[in-house]
Structures are given as C-alpha cells and as structure tokens.
Scaffold this motif. Structure first.
Motif, PDB file in Angstrom:
ATOM      1  N   ASN A  27      46.978  21.687  60.653  1.00 36.62           N
ATOM      2  CA  ASN A  27      48.244  20.963  60.627  1.00 36.62           C
ATOM      3  C   ASN A  27      48.258  20.019  59.427  1.00 36.62           C
ATOM      4  O   ASN A  27      47.640  18.965  59.456  1.00 36.62           O
ATOM      5  N   VAL A  28      48.929  20.411  58.367  1.00 38.94           N
ATOM      6  CA  VAL A  28      49.008  19.626  57.139  1.00 38.94           C
ATOM      7  C   VAL A  28      50.380  18.969  57.068  1.00 38.94           C
ATOM      8  O   VAL A  28      51.402  19.655  57.158  1.00 38.94           O
ATOM      9  N   ARG A  29      50.412  17.672  56.917  1.00 35.63           N
ATOM     10  CA  ARG A  29      51.681  16.951  56.780  1.00 35.63           C
ATOM     11  C   ARG A  29      52.159  17.032  55.334  1.00 35.63           C
ATOM     12  O   ARG A  29      51.391  16.792  54.407  1.00 35.63           O
ATOM     13  N   PHE A  30      53.420  17.388  55.159  1.00 38.07           N
ATOM     14  CA  PHE A  30      54.001  17.453  53.816  1.00 38.07           C
ATOM     15  C   PHE A  30      55.518  17.448  53.930  1.00 38.07           C
ATOM     16  O   PHE A  30      56.083  17.727  54.977  1.00 38.07           O
ATOM     17  N   THR A  31      56.163  17.129  52.840  1.00 37.06           N
ATOM     18  CA  THR A  31      57.597  17.282  52.661  1.00 37.06           C
ATOM     19  C   THR A  31      57.787  17.861  51.271  1.00 37.06           C
ATOM     20  O   THR A  31      57.194  17.377  50.308  1.00 37.06           O
ATOM     21  N   ALA A  32      58.572  18.910  51.174  1.00 37.05           N
ATOM     22  CA  ALA A  32      58.766  19.581  49.891  1.00 37.05           C
ATOM     23  C   ALA A  32      60.250  19.880  49.691  1.00 37.05           C
ATOM     24  O   ALA A  32      60.992  20.035  50.661  1.00 37.05           O
ATOM     25  N   GLU A  33      60.633  19.962  48.431  1.00 36.69           N
ATOM     26  CA  GLU A  33      62.009  20.320  48.086  1.00 36.69           C
ATOM     27  C   GLU A  33      61.994  21.468  47.100  1.00 36.69           C
ATOM     28  O   GLU A  33      61.219  21.457  46.139  1.00 36.69           O
ATOM     29  N   ILE A  34      62.874  22.444  47.349  1.00 39.38           N
ATOM     30  CA  ILE A  34      63.000  23.611  46.478  1.00 39.38           C
ATOM     31  C   ILE A  34      64.454  23.727  46.059  1.00 39.38           C
ATOM     32  O   ILE A  34      65.357  23.676  46.887  1.00 39.38           O
ATOM     33  N   ASP A  35      64.659  23.882  44.762  1.00 38.38           N
ATOM     34  CA  ASP A  35      65.999  24.039  44.221  1.00 38.38           C
ATOM     35  C   ASP A  35      66.403  25.506  44.351  1.00 38.38           C
ATOM     36  O   ASP A  35      65.876  26.374  43.643  1.00 38.38           O
ATOM     37  N   LEU A  36      67.312  25.792  45.246  1.00 39.21           N
ATOM     38  CA  LEU A  36      67.730  27.170  45.485  1.00 39.21           C
ATOM     39  C   LEU A  36      68.560  27.750  44.340  1.00 39.21           C
ATOM     40  O   LEU A  36      68.839  28.953  44.327  1.00 39.21           O
ATOM     41  N   ASP A  37      68.942  26.928  43.358  1.00 35.68           N
ATOM     42  CA  ASP A  37      69.615  27.429  42.160  1.00 35.68           C
ATOM     43  C   ASP A  37      68.625  28.038  41.177  1.00 35.68           C
ATOM     44  O   ASP A  37      69.012  28.741  40.251  1.00 35.68           O
ATOM     45  N   ASN A  38      67.339  27.763  41.351  1.00 34.34           N
ATOM     46  CA  ASN A  38      66.296  28.322  40.493  1.00 34.34           C
ATOM     47  C   ASN A  38      66.244  29.831  40.725  1.00 34.34           C
ATOM     48  O   ASN A  38      66.128  30.280  41.870  1.00 34.34           O
ATOM     49  N   PRO A  39      66.320  30.647  39.650  1.00 35.07           N
ATOM     50  CA  PRO A  39      66.343  32.107  39.805  1.00 35.07           C
ATOM     51  C   PRO A  39      65.155  32.685  40.579  1.00 35.07           C
ATOM     52  O   PRO A  39      65.285  33.717  41.230  1.00 35.07           O
TER      53      PRO A  39
END
Length: 143
Positions: A27-39
């Motif tokens: 169980n690794v705690r993290f928060t991530a963001e991904i730009d869905l406009d990136n091809p």
C-alpha cells in the motif's frame, strides 16, 4: 479467579482479531496528475509510470482504462500472482486493449471494469485499484 478469566478472555479476543488476509500489493500512498491532452495518454487504455511532475505513480506505474471522459479506472501494473517471489512482475499493456497479461505467469486481468478482475489464472486476486477523478482534462490518481 475472575482476573485470570478476564485476562484469558482478552488474550483470546486479541488473537482472534488477527488479520486474515495478506496485503498482496504494498500500500503506497501517492497522488498523481496526468494531462489527458498529452498524445501518449490518448485512447482507450494506456500505461503511465510518472505524472506531470515526474513523480512515480503507484508501485511502478499504472494501467489506465478510459471508458468515457469521466469514467476512468486505474490499476497498479504489478501482477498479484508473483507477490511472493523475489522481484516484482508487471503486466503488459497493449494500448487499446482491455485485457492485460503478466508475461511471467500468463495471468490475465480485465481493466474495463472497476475491479481489475482475474479472467485467467494462476493469479487469484484482482489488480490493485486506485481512485481517479477528472477535472479540466487532468486525470488525478491517488491511493
């Protein structure tokens, strides 16, 4: 005598409350963001190792299945069958496919459902699921 019975009862209760399942994926705690406009993140399914800030996502990346713009599932890439061996084994992601396969044990998992269920063993447990939300075409994944 009452003290002895009370102490014995407490011990029995404590021992019976032990965890009866094993944490398959750490169980690794993290928060991530991904730009869905990136091809590289377009399409039905894809994998992501690092987020927009270069931070690691999950154990060593996630597989993402985008059913709609707002219904998106994210699972850890780690196969749940190989957890007891030394080293980790990760599922292969073929872009556009909703089935991922572990190249080591040939287990198959379906990622187009929110559970990441096993559809072919020897794995017995589903993929580890992460929470997701989308705002302004930024996919947020967390645990």
């Amino acid at each position: 005598m009452k003290k002895l019975l009370t102490l014995l009862s407490i011990c029995i209760l404590a021992l019976s409350c032990q965890k009866d399942s094993v944490e398959i994926i750490p169980n690794v705690r993290f928060t991530a963001e991904i730009d869905l406009d990136n091809p590289q993140y377009t399409g039905y399914s894809f994998k992501a190792i690092r987020d927009v800030k270069g931070r690691r996502i999950g154990i060593n990346g996630v597989v993402i299945c985008k059913l709609t713009q707002t219904e998106i599932y994210a699972f850890d890439l780690m196969c749940t069958h190989q957890h007891e061996k030394t080293g980790y084994f990760y599922v292969d992601v073929e872009p556009g496919n909703d089935i991922v396969t572990c190249p080591e044990c040939n287990s198959e998992f379906i990622i187009s459902s929110k559970y990441g269920a096993v559809i072919k063993g020897p794995a017995k447990w589903p993929l580890k699921v992460y929470q997701t939300s989308v705002s302004n075409n930024i996919l947020r994944i967390w645990n």
